[in-house]
Enzyme design. Structure first.
Site, PDB file in Angstrom:
ATOM      1  N   LYS A  38       0.968  -1.432   0.157  1.00  0.00           N
ATOM      2  CA  LYS A  38       0.006   0.048  -0.053  1.00  0.00           C
ATOM      3  C   LYS A  38       0.807   1.411   0.214  1.00  0.00           C
ATOM      4  O   LYS A  38       0.678   2.189  -0.778  1.00  0.00           O
ATOM      5  CB  LYS A  38      -0.915  -0.034   1.247  1.00  0.00           C
ATOM      6  CG  LYS A  38      -1.948  -1.195   1.406  1.00  0.00           C
ATOM      7  CD  LYS A  38      -2.874  -1.073   2.704  1.00  0.00           C
ATOM      8  CE  LYS A  38      -2.396  -1.131   3.790  1.00  0.00           C
ATOM      9  NZ  LYS A  38      -1.791  -2.304   4.123  1.00  0.00           N
ATOM     10  N   ARG A  63      -8.644   0.784  10.034  1.00  0.00           N
ATOM     11  CA  ARG A  63      -8.153  -0.457  10.479  1.00  0.00           C
ATOM     12  C   ARG A  63      -9.085  -1.421  11.379  1.00  0.00           C
ATOM     13  O   ARG A  63      -8.927  -2.464  11.308  1.00  0.00           O
ATOM     14  CB  ARG A  63      -6.773  -0.488  11.159  1.00  0.00           C
ATOM     15  CG  ARG A  63      -5.919  -1.084  10.119  1.00  0.00           C
ATOM     16  CD  ARG A  63      -4.334  -0.735  11.097  1.00  0.00           C
ATOM     17  NE  ARG A  63      -3.227  -1.557  10.793  1.00  0.00           N
ATOM     18  CZ  ARG A  63      -2.184  -1.185  10.025  1.00  0.00           C
ATOM     19  NH1 ARG A  63      -2.316   0.089   9.645  1.00  0.00           N
ATOM     20  NH2 ARG A  63      -1.073  -1.805   9.725  1.00  0.00           N
ATOM     21  N   ARG A 121      11.102  -5.996   2.915  1.00  0.00           N
ATOM     22  CA  ARG A 121      10.955  -4.425   2.867  1.00  0.00           C
ATOM     23  C   ARG A 121      12.064  -3.547   3.630  1.00  0.00           C
ATOM     24  O   ARG A 121      12.279  -3.938   4.649  1.00  0.00           O
ATOM     25  CB  ARG A 121       9.658  -4.049   3.682  1.00  0.00           C
ATOM     26  CG  ARG A 121       9.233  -2.578   3.543  1.00  0.00           C
ATOM     27  CD  ARG A 121       7.838  -2.456   3.543  1.00  0.00           C
ATOM     28  NE  ARG A 121       7.411  -2.753   4.992  1.00  0.00           N
ATOM     29  CZ  ARG A 121       5.820  -2.624   5.035  1.00  0.00           C
ATOM     30  NH1 ARG A 121       4.989  -2.285   4.123  1.00  0.00           N
ATOM     31  NH2 ARG A 121       5.444  -3.000   6.310  1.00  0.00           N
ATOM     32  N   ARG A 144      12.046  -1.965   9.639  1.00  0.00           N
ATOM     33  CA  ARG A 144      11.205  -1.664  10.814  1.00  0.00           C
ATOM     34  C   ARG A 144      11.104  -2.921  11.620  1.00  0.00           C
ATOM     35  O   ARG A 144      11.100  -3.896  11.402  1.00  0.00           O
ATOM     36  CB  ARG A 144       9.733  -1.492  10.133  1.00  0.00           C
ATOM     37  CG  ARG A 144       9.615  -0.082   9.154  1.00  0.00           C
ATOM     38  CD  ARG A 144       8.288  -0.403   8.601  1.00  0.00           C
ATOM     39  NE  ARG A 144       7.235  -0.905   9.034  1.00  0.00           N
ATOM     40  CZ  ARG A 144       5.972  -0.600   8.676  1.00  0.00           C
ATOM     41  NH1 ARG A 144       5.854  -0.079   7.530  1.00  0.00           N
ATOM     42  NH2 ARG A 144       4.908  -1.261   9.574  1.00  0.00           N
ATOM     43  N   ARG A 192       0.795  -9.176  13.250  1.00  0.00           N
ATOM     44  CA  ARG A 192       0.175  -8.348  12.324  1.00  0.00           C
ATOM     45  C   ARG A 192      -0.717  -8.712  11.433  1.00  0.00           C
ATOM     46  O   ARG A 192      -1.724  -8.241  11.037  1.00  0.00           O
ATOM     47  CB  ARG A 192       1.285  -7.681  11.537  1.00  0.00           C
ATOM     48  CG  ARG A 192       1.917  -6.510  12.498  1.00  0.00           C
ATOM     49  CD  ARG A 192       3.222  -6.109  11.660  1.00  0.00           C
ATOM     50  NE  ARG A 192       2.955  -5.046  10.815  1.00  0.00           N
ATOM     51  CZ  ARG A 192       3.785  -4.852   9.579  1.00  0.00           C
ATOM     52  NH1 ARG A 192       4.941  -5.393   9.611  1.00  0.00           N
ATOM     53  NH2 ARG A 192       3.469  -3.800   8.746  1.00  0.00           N
TER      54      ARG A 192
HETATM   55  P1  AMP Z   1       1.497   0.174   9.204  1.00  0.00           P
HETATM   56  O1  AMP Z   1       2.721   1.045   8.745  1.00  0.00           O
HETATM   57  O2  AMP Z   1       0.333   0.726   8.496  1.00  0.00           O
HETATM   58  O3  AMP Z   1       1.793  -1.063   8.772  1.00  0.00           O
HETATM   59  O4  AMP Z   1       1.379   0.509  10.747  1.00  0.00           O
HETATM   60  C1  AMP Z   1       2.400   0.067  11.528  1.00  0.00           C
HETATM   61  C2  AMP Z   1       1.754  -0.093  12.836  1.00  0.00           C
HETATM   62  O5  AMP Z   1       1.149   1.169  13.244  1.00  0.00           O
HETATM   63  C3  AMP Z   1       0.772  -1.019  12.859  1.00  0.00           C
HETATM   64  O6  AMP Z   1       1.015  -2.197  13.025  1.00  0.00           O
HETATM   65  C4  AMP Z   1       0.091  -0.735  14.201  1.00  0.00           C
HETATM   66  O7  AMP Z   1       0.647  -1.114  15.421  1.00  0.00           O
HETATM   67  C5  AMP Z   1      -0.018   0.757  14.197  1.00  0.00           C
HETATM   68  N1  AMP Z   1      -0.906   1.465  13.385  1.00  0.00           N
HETATM   69  C6  AMP Z   1      -1.058   2.264  12.248  1.00  0.00           C
HETATM   70  N2  AMP Z   1      -2.396   2.572  11.936  1.00  0.00           N
HETATM   71  C7  AMP Z   1      -3.071   1.747  12.875  1.00  0.00           C
HETATM   72  C8  AMP Z   1      -4.564   2.195  12.890  1.00  0.00           C
HETATM   73  N3  AMP Z   1      -5.178   2.569  11.984  1.00  0.00           N
HETATM   74  N4  AMP Z   1      -5.111   1.388  14.023  1.00  0.00           N
HETATM   75  C9  AMP Z   1      -4.289   0.797  14.982  1.00  0.00           C
HETATM   76  N5  AMP Z   1      -3.352   0.555  14.906  1.00  0.00           N
HETATM   77  C10 AMP Z   1      -2.381   1.218  13.771  1.00  0.00           C
END
Ligand code: AMP
Length: 261
Positions: free
Chosen positions: A43, A122, A161, A194, A205
């Site tokens: 994404k 989410r 990544r 990361r 996740r």
């Molecule tokens: P991402 O970069 O979108 O994969 O987000 C990394 C981490 O941030 C996720 O695994 C969650 O721990 C947290 N996170 C990001 N966006 C959200 C959201 N909308 N709701 C809950 N946790 C989030």
């Protein structure tokens, strides 16, 4: 890769007291999209490519948390400190913390440049809150792009990544390598893996996605906003597929609006 004059998204990454540089260009009919799909489906990469064609800003909630994680401990509120703990484990951050962060940045949702939301909403609760917020402000969501990929492709993408520490651009060791090893093509920032891209967090996740986020597919299908796109292939191919589907959808709705899924 994103163009050098892409806004730095300071208002999103640092909060409403910061100003984007350059300011996002106002569009006649700005694109307002949500990008949905399991972690690792690509994404973030798609958001960067889509930005070049649609000019809307890439707004990632994960980037906001990571930016906060780079700040000094004493500059962090207790809520953000707790959020970072959830994130390191690969768990979702509680809805209340995420929503507070979104409300603070609601100016970005109204921005005349449009938006590409990545990683938010989410959960169904977040999706409901966003729906009310957009309705109250008279903001139209054009589509929810749902990227689909089989599970083994996802694990492979997450493991390879690499992310830029400075500008958050996303690379992949084999599928999208940087021109110079370990350095970002855009800003020459250092690339890193990361914490939550490590195998133990990836598992958590993916479970969180299945339980909490996958139900959003039905939610947006029922609202007639879902646009499912295969995330197989090279990033540029996936982006071209996405833009073609968005244009086709725009044409359809101009002629009476068939629903997609
Ligand atoms: P991402 O970069 O979108 O994969 O987000 C990394 C981490 O941030 C996720 O695994 C969650 O721990 C947290 N996170 C990001 N966006 C959200 C959201 N909308 N709701 C809950 N946790 C989030």
């Amino acid at each position: 890769m994103a163009s050098p004059d892409q806004p730095d998204r300071a208002a999103w990454l640092q909060g409403p007291s910061a100003q984007c540089n350059p300011r996002p260009q106002k569009q006649d009919n700005p694109w307002r999209l949500i990008l949905l799909g399991p972690p690792g489906v690509g994404k973030g990469t798609q958001a960067e490519l889509l930005h070049q064609q649609l000019h809307a800003c890439h707004l990632s909630t994960g980037d906001v948390f990571r930016a906060a994680g780079g700040r000094h401990e004493c500059d962090l509120s207790p809520a953000i400190k707790a959020a970072l703990e959830y994130m390191r484990r690969g768990d979702l951050v509680p809805d209340s913390i995420v929503w507070e962060m979104i409300l603070e940045r609601s100016g970005c949702l109204r921005c005349g440049g449009g938006f590409l939301l990545d990683g938010f909403p989410r959960t169904l609760k977040q999706a409901e809150s966003l729906r009310h917020q957009l309705e109250n402000q008279g903001i139209t969501l054009h589509a929810v792009v749902n990227y689909e990929l089989p599970i083994n492709g996802i694990v492979q993408r997450l493991g390879g990544r690499r992310t830029c520490k400075k500008c958050k651009a996303v690379f992949h060791v084999t599928e999208r390598p940087p021109k110079i090893a370990h350095l970002c093509d855009r800003c020459e920032g250092a690339l890193y893996q990361r914490d939550d891209d490590r195998p133990e967090s990836i598992k958590v996740r993916l479970v969180a996605y299945e339980e909490k986020t996958a139900p959003l597919i039905e939610f947006y299908r029922e609202l007639g906003l879902l646009l499912s796109i295969s995330a197989a292939g090279r990033p540029e191919e996936i982006c071209a597929r996405t833009v073609a589907a968005l244009e086709a959808r725009k044409t359809k709705s101009a002629f009476g609006g068939a629903r997609s899924g």
